[in-house]
Structure formats: C-alpha cells, structure tokens
Design an enzyme around this catalytic site. Structure first.
Site, PDB file in Angstrom:
ATOM      1  N   GLU A  92       0.801  -1.361  -0.178  1.00 56.18           N
ATOM      2  CA  GLU A  92      -0.022   0.014   0.032  1.00 56.18           C
ATOM      3  C   GLU A  92       0.946   1.362  -0.093  1.00 56.18           C
ATOM      4  O   GLU A  92       1.968   1.094   0.452  1.00 56.18           O
ATOM      5  CB  GLU A  92      -0.825   0.022   1.203  1.00 56.18           C
ATOM      6  CG  GLU A  92      -0.112  -0.178   2.573  1.00 56.18           C
ATOM      7  CD  GLU A  92      -0.981  -0.703   3.787  1.00 56.18           C
ATOM      8  OE1 GLU A  92      -2.176  -1.200   3.503  1.00 56.18           O
ATOM      9  OE2 GLU A  92      -0.426  -0.854   4.728  1.00 56.18           O
ATOM     10  N   CYS A 105       3.157   7.989   1.856  1.00 61.08           N
ATOM     11  CA  CYS A 105       4.025   7.172   2.521  1.00 61.08           C
ATOM     12  C   CYS A 105       4.170   5.785   1.669  1.00 61.08           C
ATOM     13  O   CYS A 105       3.069   5.437   1.151  1.00 61.08           O
ATOM     14  CB  CYS A 105       3.146   6.752   3.830  1.00 61.08           C
ATOM     15  SG  CYS A 105       3.719   5.255   4.719  1.00 61.08           S
ATOM     16  N   CYS A 112       7.435  -8.165   6.029  1.00 64.66           N
ATOM     17  CA  CYS A 112       8.456  -7.793   6.712  1.00 64.66           C
ATOM     18  C   CYS A 112       9.018  -8.934   7.488  1.00 64.66           C
ATOM     19  O   CYS A 112       8.288  -9.562   8.102  1.00 64.66           O
ATOM     20  CB  CYS A 112       7.876  -6.566   7.543  1.00 64.66           C
ATOM     21  SG  CYS A 112       9.568  -5.838   8.386  1.00 64.66           S
ATOM     22  N   CYS A 116       7.833  -7.171  14.382  1.00 64.84           N
ATOM     23  CA  CYS A 116       7.660  -6.599  15.408  1.00 64.84           C
ATOM     24  C   CYS A 116       6.308  -6.907  15.907  1.00 64.84           C
ATOM     25  O   CYS A 116       5.461  -7.098  15.089  1.00 64.84           O
ATOM     26  CB  CYS A 116       7.596  -4.997  15.151  1.00 64.84           C
ATOM     27  SG  CYS A 116       9.153  -4.401  14.648  1.00 64.84           S
ATOM     28  N   CYS A 119       2.800  -5.067  14.929  1.00 69.44           N
ATOM     29  CA  CYS A 119       2.806  -4.587  13.736  1.00 69.44           C
ATOM     30  C   CYS A 119       1.945  -5.511  12.871  1.00 69.44           C
ATOM     31  O   CYS A 119       2.393  -6.813  12.544  1.00 69.44           O
ATOM     32  CB  CYS A 119       4.173  -4.087  12.904  1.00 69.44           C
ATOM     33  SG  CYS A 119       4.076  -3.990  11.231  1.00 69.44           S
ATOM     34  N   GLU A 180      10.899  -3.358   5.757  1.00 73.73           N
ATOM     35  CA  GLU A 180      12.055  -2.649   6.238  1.00 73.73           C
ATOM     36  C   GLU A 180      12.809  -2.181   5.210  1.00 73.73           C
ATOM     37  O   GLU A 180      13.487  -2.925   4.486  1.00 73.73           O
ATOM     38  CB  GLU A 180      12.705  -3.461   7.340  1.00 73.73           C
ATOM     39  CG  GLU A 180      13.992  -3.241   7.790  1.00 73.73           C
ATOM     40  CD  GLU A 180      14.260  -1.716   8.562  1.00 73.73           C
ATOM     41  OE1 GLU A 180      13.221  -1.596   9.412  1.00 73.73           O
ATOM     42  OE2 GLU A 180      14.980  -1.041   7.865  1.00 73.73           O
ATOM     43  N   SER A 211      12.592   5.212   7.202  1.00 75.30           N
ATOM     44  CA  SER A 211      12.165   4.826   8.710  1.00 75.30           C
ATOM     45  C   SER A 211      12.660   3.409   8.783  1.00 75.30           C
ATOM     46  O   SER A 211      12.626   2.643   8.086  1.00 75.30           O
ATOM     47  CB  SER A 211      10.734   4.866   8.689  1.00 75.30           C
ATOM     48  OG  SER A 211      10.538   4.237  10.114  1.00 75.30           O
ATOM     49  N   SER A 233      12.623   3.531  14.491  1.00 78.78           N
ATOM     50  CA  SER A 233      11.716   3.057  15.493  1.00 78.78           C
ATOM     51  C   SER A 233      12.180   2.397  16.654  1.00 78.78           C
ATOM     52  O   SER A 233      12.589   1.498  16.855  1.00 78.78           O
ATOM     53  CB  SER A 233      10.867   2.001  14.489  1.00 78.78           C
ATOM     54  OG  SER A 233      10.257   2.443  13.324  1.00 78.78           O
ATOM     55  N   HIS A 235      10.672   2.731  20.179  1.00 76.05           N
ATOM     56  CA  HIS A 235       9.543   1.847  20.883  1.00 76.05           C
ATOM     57  C   HIS A 235       9.987   1.315  22.485  1.00 76.05           C
ATOM     58  O   HIS A 235       9.037   1.038  23.146  1.00 76.05           O
ATOM     59  CB  HIS A 235       8.929   0.849  20.223  1.00 76.05           C
ATOM     60  CG  HIS A 235       8.653   1.158  18.824  1.00 76.05           C
ATOM     61  ND1 HIS A 235       8.096   2.316  18.540  1.00 76.05           N
ATOM     62  CD2 HIS A 235       9.075   0.510  17.568  1.00 76.05           C
ATOM     63  CE1 HIS A 235       7.772   2.145  17.050  1.00 76.05           C
ATOM     64  NE2 HIS A 235       8.634   1.210  16.377  1.00 76.05           N
ATOM     65  N   ASN A 310      -2.369   1.516  16.633  1.00 75.76           N
ATOM     66  CA  ASN A 310      -3.279   1.167  15.568  1.00 75.76           C
ATOM     67  C   ASN A 310      -3.852  -0.370  16.093  1.00 75.76           C
ATOM     68  O   ASN A 310      -2.756  -1.180  15.441  1.00 75.76           O
ATOM     69  CB  ASN A 310      -3.197   1.478  14.276  1.00 75.76           C
ATOM     70  CG  ASN A 310      -3.365   2.948  14.144  1.00 75.76           C
ATOM     71  OD1 ASN A 310      -4.503   3.225  14.292  1.00 75.76           O
ATOM     72  ND2 ASN A 310      -2.318   3.647  13.291  1.00 75.76           N
ATOM     73  N   CYS A 353       0.024   1.456   9.283  1.00 74.89           N
ATOM     74  CA  CYS A 353       0.937   0.570   8.572  1.00 74.89           C
ATOM     75  C   CYS A 353       0.571  -0.819   8.459  1.00 74.89           C
ATOM     76  O   CYS A 353       0.199  -1.639   9.447  1.00 74.89           O
ATOM     77  CB  CYS A 353       2.121   0.264   9.634  1.00 74.89           C
ATOM     78  SG  CYS A 353       3.287  -0.629   9.307  1.00 74.89           S
TER      79      CYS A 353
HETATM   80  N1  SAH Z   1       9.962  -0.931   8.908  1.00 76.06           N
HETATM   81  C1  SAH Z   1      10.278   0.440   9.213  1.00 76.06           C
HETATM   82  C2  SAH Z   1       9.215   1.413   8.398  1.00 76.06           C
HETATM   83  C3  SAH Z   1       7.662   0.897   8.253  1.00 76.06           C
HETATM   84  S1  SAH Z   1       6.852   0.846   9.823  1.00 76.06           S
HETATM   85  C4  SAH Z   1      10.181   0.719  10.713  1.00 76.06           C
HETATM   86  O1  SAH Z   1       9.682  -0.144  11.392  1.00 76.06           O
HETATM   87  O2  SAH Z   1      10.488   1.869  11.317  1.00 76.06           O
HETATM   88  C5  SAH Z   1       6.400   2.566  10.071  1.00 76.06           C
HETATM   89  C6  SAH Z   1       6.200   2.800  11.408  1.00 76.06           C
HETATM   90  O3  SAH Z   1       4.928   2.192  11.920  1.00 76.06           O
HETATM   91  C7  SAH Z   1       7.048   2.287  12.396  1.00 76.06           C
HETATM   92  O4  SAH Z   1       7.594   3.393  13.241  1.00 76.06           O
HETATM   93  C8  SAH Z   1       6.411   1.178  13.013  1.00 76.06           C
HETATM   94  O5  SAH Z   1       6.927   0.931  14.507  1.00 76.06           O
HETATM   95  C9  SAH Z   1       4.812   1.777  12.915  1.00 76.06           C
HETATM   96  N2  SAH Z   1       3.789   1.034  13.217  1.00 76.06           N
HETATM   97  C10 SAH Z   1       3.814  -0.460  12.864  1.00 76.06           C
HETATM   98  N3  SAH Z   1       2.556  -1.103  13.605  1.00 76.06           N
HETATM   99  C11 SAH Z   1       1.826  -0.239  13.829  1.00 76.06           C
HETATM  100  C12 SAH Z   1       0.680  -0.060  14.541  1.00 76.06           C
HETATM  101  N4  SAH Z   1      -0.079  -1.217  14.591  1.00 76.06           N
HETATM  102  N5  SAH Z   1       0.224   0.858  14.868  1.00 76.06           N
HETATM  103  C13 SAH Z   1       1.000   2.319  15.006  1.00 76.06           C
HETATM  104  N6  SAH Z   1       2.196   2.241  14.416  1.00 76.06           N
HETATM  105  C14 SAH Z   1       2.985   1.158  13.763  1.00 76.06           C
HETATM  106 FE1  SF4 Z   2       8.826  -4.349   9.896  1.00 76.77          FE
HETATM  107 FE2  SF4 Z   2       8.564  -1.964  10.601  1.00 76.77          FE
HETATM  108 FE3  SF4 Z   2       6.496  -3.537  10.878  1.00 76.77          FE
HETATM  109 FE4  SF4 Z   2       8.721  -3.856  12.319  1.00 76.77          FE
HETATM  110  S1  SF4 Z   2       7.025  -2.119  12.270  1.00 76.77           S
HETATM  111  S2  SF4 Z   2       7.641  -5.462  11.531  1.00 76.77           S
HETATM  112  S3  SF4 Z   2      10.107  -3.369  11.017  1.00 76.77           S
HETATM  113  S4  SF4 Z   2       7.422  -2.921   8.881  1.00 76.77           S
END
Ligand code: SAH
Ligand code: SF4
Length: 380
Positions: A92, A105, A112, A116, A119, A180, A211, A233, A235, A310, A353
C-alpha cells in the site's frame, strides 16, 4: 520483447543502459524528465526524443508501476492505494495532505521479516523485496493520479525544487509503509536517488525520510550513499523490552543503534534523528520509561514522535489513552526533546502501517477478501 522497465533505473543506470544502446548521455536526462516530471508511460509521446530512440525504446522497454487493486479516500483527504505486486501479494501507499505539505508514505517490501510484535505487516511474515520500479512506481503513480484528479500543488513550501519541473502534488516522501527499507537496500537506494534528482522528483533530502527498525550496518551505508532524513523506530529505552517488541534488537542492541544514529548525524549536519515511539498501554508508556528514554538519548540531536497504536485483528496490545500520551510527552518535552504526537489519519480507510494489505493478503481466498475491503471507491 518490451521487458526492461525504465522505472528501475536511476540516472546512472539509465545512462549506462542507454549507452549500451549507443545513445548519448544527455538522452537519459530527457527520458528521465518525461517519465518522472511528466508521468509519461508512452514513448511515442516523448516528442523531443529522436524518433529512432523512441522506436528502440518501444521495442525493448516499458514504464510500468504495480497495478492499483483498490483506491480509498478518507473524509480527511487521506488517500490510499492498494497495489498488486503479484502472486496474491499486495502493498500500500498512502497520501496524507496537510496545510503546508503533502506526504506520500510508500512501501518497500511485501511483508516484513523483522516481525515486530505490534505490527500488522510483521505478522504477515516476509514475502519478497519490492523492485526499484515498484518502489518509485508508487510515487510516479500517485503524482499522476493526484494531478489527474486536480489535487493542486502544495503551498509556498511544498513545490518541487527542480527547475523546469511541473508543480508537484507531493512535497514529502516517507518510507514508512510496509517493509523494512534497509533490508531492501539495493532496490531502495536508486529509488531514493530518483526522489532527490532534479530531473526526476527534485525533493530536498530533508523531505525524504527513511524509517528503520534499526539495521545498524545499513544506517552507516545510507549515511555514506544518500543521507536523507532518518527516522528510527525505537519503541523502548532498554534492551529487555525492545528485544520483545522489535526482535531485530537482539542482533543490534540499543547501544549499537544509538551509536549508529550519532555517526549518521556526522554525514547529515544540522539534522536530527526522529525517534518513533509507539504508545502501548501498560507496556512502554509509564513516566519512568519516559525518563529512561531521556537518559538513553542524551546528547543526541533528536526529536520524538509518539505514535498512537493502531490495533488490528489479533493484536495483543492496547493504545495508551490520550492523557497518558500527554503526560509522557510532558516529561520528554520538559527534558528538552521536541515531542510530537502523530495524528491518526484516514482511520476510516485503515490507513495505518500494513493494515489494509494485511486484511487482503490471504492466499486461500484473496478475491473474496478483496471484495470485502471497506473502502469508499473514488475515481483516479
Ligand atoms: N520497517 C520500518 C518502516 C515501516 S513501519 C520501521 O519499522 O521503522 C513504519 C512505522 O509504523 C514504524 O515506526 C512502526 O513502528 C509503526 N507501526 C507499525 N505497526 C503499527 C501499529 N499497529 N500502530 C501504529 N504504528 C505502527
Ligand atoms: Fe517490519 Fe517496521 Fe512492521 Fe517492524 S514495524 S515488522 S520493521 S514494517
């Protein structure tokens, strides 16, 4: 066979490819401008390109972004595209207009591998790296569609820096969609170069943000190759918690990650790192953790972006409530870090995301799932 996709080429590789066809280097500039300034996908339209070259291009090459499966438009102006990258996989891109800027974005991988815990993309597992064409194609397609639907150029600040280029609808790009980016470095780098190239998108390097969840060696590589704005990121402010939330931390622990951030800033003087910090109720959002975070990033030029979590089906976290986020932000602000709270945008179209594609990707019954995505249809 017309199978060389010119969206895969940055300036140097287009030069080299045209050179191999016996063409002069200035042709690359012309062709780049047609593709990325004007959004051309038809060689015949390239009126200032010699007919012989147009014919050669028509016979050997194409300009092709991933097809759009679905479009969504939120009441707040946020737009979202779901793109077909083949074999039942979808990624997306999300367009977020604001008064002084308009951000796209984009995604860099289908799925990925970092996995995480919070995510939706991570939960899907890793499918494959996107190509440069699929990555830059998101910007190419979004500019074309937004212009065609008469979304005006962004104000004062936002217009393209590229001399002679048309006004841009999109002023900022963030690699914060699915995947990523620094685990797909070889395809991402040419896409970044195109974003900065005056004959393509002409964005200043501070308007392009990568990011990362913390790929330390690639942070160093990016610093040398193309030091765009960097968001990390974070966290969590200690390894025990970060190991749980962002499994990549076991490979590149916080001390190494923060050292890489410091090194990055040597290549990007007058810049800062943006630390992203997802606010998970009862997990990482206490006052004590805010103070721990302050200690951890001391001496590093940075800003902090707090992201409301989210939730998605099957996620086992809760979003911190608004007061908790404010209290956390008050501590970090008091401690001297500029702290912002990300506004949630496009929630009515699941514009967070990985969420939409996550709901689509189901190898057993993709079509039926697609049909059930709750999107208000818009025309391109
Ligand atoms: N992989 C990279 C970039 C894509 S994720 C990264 O992790 O930085 C982009 C951002 O969305 C990251 O900061 C990630 O932590 C955040 N993200 C992932 N899942 C999310 C969720 N469920 N709610 C809010 N932010 C989220
Ligand atoms: Fe991958 Fe970024 Fe999602 Fe972590 S937050 S699983 S690095 S897309």
């Amino acid at each position: 066979m017309a199978d060389v996709n010119l969206l895969n080429f940055d300036r140097d590789s287009l030069n080299a490819w045209l050179g191999a066809l016996g063409e002069k280097p200035f042709r690359a500039r012309q062709v780049l401008r047609w593709i990325h300034h004007r959004g051309a996908d038809d060689f015949e339209a390239m009126s200032d390109v010699a007919r012989s070259l147009r014919e050669k291009l028509g016979a050997t090459a194409c300009i092709r972004a991933a097809p759009v499966l679905r479009r969504g438009c939120s009441a707040d102006g946020t737009r979202k595209w779901l793109l077909d990258v083949g074999q039942g996989e979808a990624v997306e891109a999300v367009y977020i207009p604001e008064p002084d800027r308009a951000t796209l974005c984009i995604s860099t991988q289908a799925g990925c591998a970092v996995n995480c815990r919070f995510c939706a993309t991570g939960r899907q597992g890793f499918s494959r790296n996107l190509t440069t064409a699929e990555i830059i194609g998101q910007l190419w397609m979004a500019e074309r569609e937004l212009r065609a639907s008469a979304v005006g150029p962004v104000g004062r600040e936002g217009g393209s820096a590229a001399a002679g280029s048309p006004s841009r609808v999109i002023s900022n790009v963030v690699l914060m969609g699915m995947g990523e980016p620094l685990q797909n470095y070889d395809a991402v780098l040419p896409a970044l170069r195109l974003m900065l190239d005056d004959d393509a998108y002409g964005l200043s390097r501070r308007r392009v943000t990568v990011s990362t969840s913390g790929m330390v060696p690639m942070i160093d590589k990016l610093a040398r190759d193309c030091p765009v704005a960097l968001a990390v990121s974070l966290h969590a402010a200690n390894d025990a918690l970060r190991n749980e939330l962002v499994p990549l931390n076991r490979k590149y622990p916080l001390a190494e990650l923060l050292a890489a951030c410091k090194r990055y800033l040597r290549h990007a003087p007058r810049d800062f790192i943006t630390f992203e910090y997802i606010m998970l109720a009862g997990i990482n959002d206490s006052d004590k953790q805010a103070r721990e975070l302050l200690r951890r990033v001391e001496g590093l030029a940075c800003k902090l972006n707090l992201i409301p979590f989210n939730s998605f089906p099957g996620s086992d976290f809760r979003r911190s409530d608004a007061q908790r986020v404010r209290d956390f932000a008050a501590i970090t602000t008091e401690g001297g870090i500029v702290t912002t709270v990300r506004r949630t945008r496009g929630e009515d179209i699941d514009a967070a995301c990985g969420q939409l594609a996550g709901s689509v990707r189901d190898r057993t019954d993709v079509a039926a799932r697609r049909a059930s995505i709750p999107l208000a249809p818009i025309s391109a």
